[in-house]
Design a protein around this motif. Structure first.
Motif, PDB file in Angstrom:
ATOM      1  N   ARG A  27       0.820  -1.212   0.000  1.00 30.40           N
ATOM      2  CA  ARG A  27       0.000   0.000   0.000  1.00 30.40           C
ATOM      3  C   ARG A  27       0.856   1.265   0.000  1.00 30.40           C
ATOM      4  NH1 ARG A  27      -4.852  -0.561  -0.501  1.00 30.40           N
ATOM      5  NH2 ARG A  27      -5.514   1.364   0.467  1.00 30.40           N
ATOM      6  N   GLN A  28       1.971   1.186  -0.712  1.00 25.28           N
ATOM      7  CA  GLN A  28       2.905   2.303  -0.818  1.00 25.28           C
ATOM      8  C   GLN A  28       2.398   3.293  -1.862  1.00 25.28           C
ATOM      9  OE1 GLN A  28       6.789   1.017  -1.958  1.00 25.28           O
ATOM     10  NE2 GLN A  28       7.742   2.976  -1.517  1.00 25.28           N
ATOM     11  N   GLN A  29       2.410   4.565  -1.511  1.00 24.95           N
ATOM     12  CA  GLN A  29       2.005   5.645  -2.403  1.00 24.95           C
ATOM     13  C   GLN A  29       3.057   6.744  -2.330  1.00 24.95           C
ATOM     14  OE1 GLN A  29      -2.499   6.318  -2.505  1.00 24.95           O
ATOM     15  NE2 GLN A  29      -2.091   5.996  -0.336  1.00 24.95           N
ATOM     16  N   GLY A  30       3.012   7.649  -3.269  1.00 26.80           N
ATOM     17  CA  GLY A  30       3.925   8.786  -3.209  1.00 26.80           C
ATOM     18  C   GLY A  30       4.148   9.403  -4.561  1.00 26.80           C
ATOM     19  N   THR A  31       4.972  10.430  -4.556  1.00 26.26           N
ATOM     20  CA  THR A  31       5.322  11.153  -5.775  1.00 26.26           C
ATOM     21  C   THR A  31       6.826  11.082  -5.963  1.00 26.26           C
ATOM     22  OG1 THR A  31       3.461  12.655  -5.494  1.00 26.26           O
ATOM     23  CG2 THR A  31       5.238  13.397  -6.935  1.00 26.26           C
ATOM     24  N   VAL A  32       7.222  10.730  -7.172  1.00 18.97           N
ATOM     25  CA  VAL A  32       8.633  10.688  -7.541  1.00 18.97           C
ATOM     26  C   VAL A  32       8.901  11.905  -8.419  1.00 18.97           C
ATOM     27  CG1 VAL A  32      10.444   9.371  -8.706  1.00 18.97           C
ATOM     28  CG2 VAL A  32       8.618   8.156  -7.511  1.00 18.97           C
ATOM     29  N   ILE A  33       9.928  12.668  -8.077  1.00 22.91           N
ATOM     30  CA  ILE A  33      10.353  13.797  -8.890  1.00 22.91           C
ATOM     31  C   ILE A  33      11.671  13.391  -9.550  1.00 22.91           C
ATOM     32  CG2 ILE A  33      10.982  16.236  -8.956  1.00 22.91           C
ATOM     33  CD1 ILE A  33       8.213  16.021  -7.888  1.00 22.91           C
ATOM     34  N   SER A  56      11.118   0.895  -5.352  1.00 23.89           N
ATOM     35  CA  SER A  56      10.237   0.259  -6.328  1.00 23.89           C
ATOM     36  C   SER A  56       9.472   1.291  -7.155  1.00 23.89           C
ATOM     37  CB  SER A  56       9.278  -0.670  -5.596  1.00 23.89           C
ATOM     38  OG  SER A  56       8.503  -1.392  -6.493  1.00 23.89           O
ATOM     39  N   LEU A  57       8.923   2.299  -6.498  1.00 24.83           N
ATOM     40  CA  LEU A  57       8.196   3.350  -7.209  1.00 24.83           C
ATOM     41  C   LEU A  57       9.148   4.203  -8.042  1.00 24.83           C
ATOM     42  CD1 LEU A  57       5.575   4.500  -4.545  1.00 24.83           C
ATOM     43  CD2 LEU A  57       5.279   2.864  -6.420  1.00 24.83           C
ATOM     44  N   ASP A  58      10.349   4.442  -7.533  1.00 21.39           N
ATOM     45  CA  ASP A  58      11.338   5.205  -8.286  1.00 21.39           C
ATOM     46  C   ASP A  58      11.664   4.506  -9.612  1.00 21.39           C
ATOM     47  OD1 ASP A  58      11.406   6.885  -6.091  1.00 21.39           O
ATOM     48  OD2 ASP A  58      13.429   6.292  -5.461  1.00 21.39           O
ATOM     49  N   ARG A  59      11.905   3.196  -9.559  1.00 16.65           N
ATOM     50  CA  ARG A  59      12.221   2.438 -10.781  1.00 16.65           C
ATOM     51  C   ARG A  59      11.071   2.506 -11.781  1.00 16.65           C
ATOM     52  NH1 ARG A  59      14.582  -1.033  -7.050  1.00 16.65           N
ATOM     53  NH2 ARG A  59      12.706  -2.314  -6.943  1.00 16.65           N
ATOM     54  N   ALA A  60       9.841   2.359 -11.291  1.00 12.13           N
ATOM     55  CA  ALA A  60       8.674   2.414 -12.175  1.00 12.13           C
ATOM     56  C   ALA A  60       8.537   3.805 -12.809  1.00 12.13           C
ATOM     57  CB  ALA A  60       7.413   2.055 -11.402  1.00 12.13           C
ATOM     58  N   ALA A  61       8.818   4.839 -12.040  1.00 12.07           N
ATOM     59  CA  ALA A  61       8.734   6.206 -12.569  1.00 12.07           C
ATOM     60  C   ALA A  61       9.781   6.420 -13.664  1.00 12.07           C
ATOM     61  CB  ALA A  61       8.920   7.219 -11.443  1.00 12.07           C
TER      62      ALA A  61
END
Length: 93
Positions: A27-33, A56-61
């Motif tokens: 359930r990780q959420q957030g914004t990558v800049i 994980s989110l950084d790689r997807a971004a």
């Protein structure tokens, strides 16, 4: 010196990011800049994370932004490379 065009940083080709299964399960959420270097022909060539939302989110971004396309920036008749900041939001719904 040749006059330069005004440039919009909104890409006409914007591939949405894939939400990583491990981040979704946690359930990780957030914004990558991201910092991105856009080539003279509008392709994203280099990226680096300025603000992280987790590995994980950084790689997807990064994967998504590398597929984005921008209109070329011209200064006179010569296209130029451009630096941008790209924001990628991950929200569970």
């Amino acid at each position: 010196m040749a006059p330069c065009e005004r440039w919009t940083s909104k890409p006409p080709v914007k591939v949405p990011p894939h939400y990583p299964p491990d981040a979704r399960a946690a359930r990780q959420q957030g914004t990558v800049i991201l910092y991105a270097l856009v080539s003279p022909d509008g392709r994203v060539e280099q990226t680096s994370v300025l603000e992280s939302a987790g590995a994980s989110l950084d790689r997807a971004a990064v994967e998504a932004v590398r597929q984005w396309g921008y209109p070329p920036v011209n200064c006179g008749t010569a296209p130029l490379a451009t630096e941008i900041e790209a924001e990628v939001r991950f929200e569970l719904r």
